[in-house]
Design an enzyme around this catalytic site. Structure first.
Site, PDB file in Angstrom:
ATOM      1  N   GLU A 454       0.831  -1.206   0.000  1.00  0.00           N
ATOM      2  CA  GLU A 454       0.000   0.000   0.000  1.00  0.00           C
ATOM      3  C   GLU A 454       0.867   1.260   0.000  1.00  0.00           C
ATOM      4  O   GLU A 454       0.590   2.238   0.683  1.00  0.00           O
ATOM      5  CB  GLU A 454      -0.966   0.003   1.192  1.00  0.00           C
ATOM      6  CG  GLU A 454      -2.089  -1.009   1.049  1.00  0.00           C
ATOM      7  CD  GLU A 454      -3.180  -0.848   2.095  1.00  0.00           C
ATOM      8  OE1 GLU A 454      -3.158   0.145   2.829  1.00  0.00           O
ATOM      9  OE2 GLU A 454      -4.052  -1.718   2.146  1.00  0.00           O
ATOM     10  N   GLY A 455       1.905   1.241  -0.797  1.00  0.00           N
ATOM     11  CA  GLY A 455       2.856   2.339  -0.857  1.00  0.00           C
ATOM     12  C   GLY A 455       4.008   2.048   0.077  1.00  0.00           C
ATOM     13  O   GLY A 455       3.841   2.064   1.298  1.00  0.00           O
TER      14      GLY A 455
END
Length: 768
Positions: A454-455
């Site tokens: 998620e990043g």
């Protein structure tokens, strides 16, 4: 005197007469601003504009309204949500055997898969009209977090369909036909979804995905239709190995203009059944010590009809905005919930173990070296839960604050890593020996997964938090950028002129306020409360002013180069983040009724975050390329130096002592933990030993005294200790039985699992 008066009159004319101001100030500033403005790609601008500005905007303004923060109602559960938590959630928690899942099956048992599908665990974000549960962010976060204290593999399997994926994308952007077809199937578990974004050449830089689709004519169900011919190669896709429907992100070209005049619409999202011709579900990955389904998917020359694009043909090319808007919400729920679970687990179990495990005649939690690490665990767990709760508050208000959720994901996973390391250090051999009673190792080894997805955290800290926050949260910069981008230059200049005047006043106010707070130690800053925590509000207000000033100067001096000065921007982002976390801590303390027992945790937490703010400011001043500017800013904001210290030893000791006491406060701080009153249970064996030893603590104290006096031998434990105490008439028969049971629990708690040598070789081992 006359000279001063003339200067005042001149300034009044220059700033007060619009035409003169525009000519002498606004127009040159406008040209300068356009020149230094960092160039933004289409995807960067879409990411910049995604989501909402919330409390982060207040902190960035230099004038946070603490009353507004404190009056926000904390998240609560609806009756339906509470019933699900009390029943379905408790049922699935009792079904989980994480050791079996990871070491034997490498998969969830079929009965757990079926229960999760049947009871709607995959449908928490789907509306009731389509058969889903339609739960709030508060319930979603709580459910995932509580499962994560039992099994990260099960938690990930639940959180992914309820985060960025087909369910959320369909809910927000799907056509009515797509919703009616897919959402009921997703709600009942008849269709397990996955979403394929990441590939070999595109990880955190998802905007560079090479996966490609071309709009063309093709055959579908015996008819020629307009569609897309796709080629993709994706990896790290959670649930892909068991997915029935594939959400796919790809770049779309329309060379023949079959959809519009735009020949390169850009990133697009489509929904494709995995049984569709040409869709390949590849091999599984094996994420660190976890058994959740994760793998690869490929497709070569796969033709899909255009109405498989999520949202239909009108949404071709709008995939990136869809993704960043949905991710900004999901990022604030899923991985932060896992990090909070790690914090709750670390605090509850480390407090128990530090009391049960004894060395040199004392619980190890009485030794200062251990107390130092325990202070971090307890203090940062208080921060973790506070941050989780405040971010969920925003999401429950219908907000989707992209900067807040980026800060939450980054800092909660990093703090989760810290408390996990400290818990493992204290547990030592108990933590590293795998087995059914090891409650730390699997989550500990799963932390890098949260850090990565998620990043990636490095990108989130260095590019996203301040890079996005500086423009989105600043009261004027985004509007000034819009004015500078206006194709009608005169109209843009007029807008810019109006904004510039207010921006100058904003900067001047922050400069004078920062210096005043620096001279007075912020003693005259407003505070919404009285008592000990009022000082903390004043310091956070002061740091908010200083951040606003330093951010303004950085953007003015460095301009577009600030985008590349990642170490500088990351430190400014750290300041904003720790302001947010400290705000969350203070709000939680108020929401919980200013519990006296929480004060040691609040003190440790706030002083930790203030110290981190000071470290970030010091690094900013030391490394800012214009040394004269850096020195001036340091003098204005910290005229007497940076004096925020790391939490004092006494605060760590107070926290560690509180962690070793059973009771309401311990339960409130670790309420996410699930355990069974069973000596064979993963957490239960430690919990029962801890409670039993506390019940008999006076008796143990008397036995220790007898050992010191020579009445009892020093090295006795278990049945030998009981028999010796009986023989010396130090315990009654009833006390002896209680002591015998407690010693049994204690020895099991400090013990570790072991396995038959041949069984380990065969892979058919069970704990002895």
């Amino acid at each position: 005197m006359y000279v001063l008066l003339l200067i005042i009159i001149a300034l009044a004319i220059i700033f007060g007469v619009p035409d003169i101001r525009r000519s002498l100030i606004a127009r040159p500033a406008f040209k300068f601003f356009k020149r230094v403005l960092p160039p933004l790609s289409k995807t960067e601008r879409e990411a910049m504009e995604a989501g909402d500005v919330w409390w982060d905007g207040q902190l960035f303004s230099g004038q946070p309204d603490w009353h507004e923060l404190l009056k926000m109602p904390p998240p609560t559960f609806t009756p339906d949500e509470q019933s699900f938590i009390d029943n379905q959630l408790e049922t699935v928690l009792a079904m989980i055997d994480d050791f079996d899942i990871i070491m034997h099956r490498r998969d969830l048992p079929e009965e757990i898969w079926e229960y999760l599908k049947k009871e709607g665990f995959f449908a928490m974000i789907i509306g009731k009209d389509y058969g889903g549960l339609e739960f709030s962010a508060a319930a979603n976060s709580y459910i995932v977090a509580r499962i994560a204290t039992r099994s990260l593999s099960v938690a990930v399997s639940v959180m992914v369909p309820n985060s960025l994926g087909p369910g959320e994308l369909l809910t927000h952007y799907g056509t009515q036909e797509q919703k009616e077809y897919w959402l009921p199937r997703l709600a009942t578990g008849d269709a397990v979804p996955c979403f394929a974004l990441t590939g070999p050449e595109a990880g955190s830089d998802a905007g560079s995905i090479p996966d490609h689709g071309v709009v063309c004519k093709g055959m579908h169900e015996g008819k020629e239709v307009t569609g897309i011919r796709l080629n993709w190669s994706k990896r790290y896709i959670t649930l892909a190995p068991v997915a029935d429907v594939l959400g796919l992100a790809f770049k779309l070209d329309d060379p023949d203009g079959l959809l519009s005049d735009d020949k390169s619409p850009g990133i697009t999202c489509a929904l494709i059944p995995t049984e569709h011709e040409g869709v390949e579900i590849g091999d599984r990955h094996l994420p660190l010590a976890q058994a959740f389904m994760n793998g690869t998917t490929y497709g070569k020359d796969v033709f899909i009809p255009i109405d498989w694009v999520i949202g239909g043909a009108d949404y071709a090319g709008k995939g990136w905005r869809m993704l960043v808007e949905c991710l900004s919400a999901g990022r604030g729920i899923s991985l932060p919930a896992v990090a909070a679970a790690n914090g709750h687990l670390a605090e509850r179990m480390t407090g128990a173990y530090a009391f049960v495990r004894q060395q040199f005649g004392l619980p190890i939690g009485k030794f200062e070296g251990v107390q130092s690490a325990m202070g971090r665990i307890g203090g940062l767990n208080y921060s973790l839960e506070s941050m989780r709760r405040l971010t969920v508050t925003a999401l429950c208000q219908g907000k989707s604050p992209s900067v807040v959720t980026a800060m939450t994901k980054y800092h909660m996973t990093e703090m989760g890593r810290i408390v996990g390391n400290d818990a493992m250090d204290i547990h030592s051999g108990k933590g590293i020996q795998m087995g059914p009673r090891n409650y730390l190792a699997n989550n500990y080894m799963g932390v890098p997964i949260s850090i990565t997805v998620e990043g990636a955290n490095i990108l989130t800290r260095n590019l996203m938090i301040f890079g996005q926050g500086a423009t989105r949260c600043h009261p004027y910069v985004m509007k000034e950028m819009d004015a500078a981008a206006n194709p009608d230059e005169e109209a843009g200049l007029r807008d810019f002129d109006s904004l510039l005047l207010r921006h100058i006043g904003f900067a001047a106010g922050n400069t004078f306020s920062s210096f005043w707070h620096g001279l007075t130690g912020a003693r005259f800053a407003n505070t919404p409360v009285s008592g000990e925590t009022s000082y903390y509000y004043q310091q956070l207000s002061r740091m908010s002013r200083s951040l606003a000033l330093c951010a303004d100067v950085s953007m003015l001096i460095l301009g577009g180069d600030l985008k590349r000065k990642e170490m500088i921007s990351a430190r400014l982002g750290d300041i904003l983040s720790h302001l947010y976390i400290a705000s969350a801590v203070l709000k939680r303390y108020e929401d919980d009724g200013r519990q006296q027992a929480d004060l040691p945790f609040v003190r440790y937490s706030i002083e930790y975050h203030l110290h981190q703010i000071g470290v970030a400011f010091d690094g900013f001043y030391q490394n800012f390329p214009q040394r004269l500017i850096a020195g001036t800013l340091r003098f204005i904001t910290f005229p007497f130096g940076i004096h925020y210290k790391a939490p004092a030893d006494v605060h760590a000791q107070d926290v560690s002592e509180a962690m070793m006491k059973p009771g309401v406060a311990r339960d409130r701080h670790t309420f996410l933990c699930y355990w069974q009153e069973n000596a064979e249970d993963m957490l239960g064996h430690m919990e029962l030993a801890f409670l039993s030893m506390h019940k008999l603590k006076d008796l143990y104290k008397a036995l220790k005294k007898a050992q010191k006096q020579g009445t009892l031998e020093d090295d006795l434990h278990g049945d030998r200790l009981v028999e010796a105490a009986l023989a010396a008439e130090l315990v009654t028969a009833e006390q002896a039985e209680e002591l015998r049971e407690c010693e049994k629990l204690r020895m099991a708690a400090i013990g570790v699992d072991s396995f038959a040598f041949d069984d380990v070789k065969k892979g058919t081992f069970n704990a002895l």
